[in-house]
Design a protein around this motif. Sequence first.
Motif, PDB file in Angstrom:
ATOM      1  N   SER A 125       0.830  -1.206   0.000  1.00  0.00           N
ATOM      2  CA  SER A 125       0.000   0.000   0.000  1.00  0.00           C
ATOM      3  C   SER A 125       0.867   1.259   0.000  1.00  0.00           C
ATOM      4  N   ARG A 126       1.932   1.252   0.817  1.00  0.00           N
ATOM      5  CA  ARG A 126       2.832   2.415   0.848  1.00  0.00           C
ATOM      6  C   ARG A 126       3.517   2.612  -0.498  1.00  0.00           C
ATOM      7  N   ASP A 177       0.996   3.979  -2.951  1.00  0.00           N
ATOM      8  CA  ASP A 177       0.693   5.380  -2.636  1.00  0.00           C
ATOM      9  C   ASP A 177       1.792   6.304  -3.152  1.00  0.00           C
ATOM     10  N   THR A 218       1.681   6.986  -6.967  1.00  0.00           N
ATOM     11  CA  THR A 218       0.670   7.897  -7.510  1.00  0.00           C
ATOM     12  C   THR A 218       1.237   9.299  -7.690  1.00  0.00           C
TER      13      THR A 218
END
Length: 77
Positions: free
Chosen positions: A51-52, A55, A58
Amino acid sequence: MTAIQFKIPDQVEQAFNALFADQDKDAIIADLMREAIARADSQRQRREAISRILDRRTGAPIRTNADLAASRCKDRP
């Protein structure tokens, strides 16, 4: 220590008892639970790391293949 009761299929119980007849079944179950806890924690850490990373991606600038090739060649003899 605490006692926990589980409902398991008869076949599983029979196979477990046959395979581990001469061993401490409580210790075996405790080890399996520790392994399950470690595996679940590892999966949680992996999901958080993914997830990190996603993120961060993006906000990363988009580069074309030409941009990347030019960067690789830049300042090379």
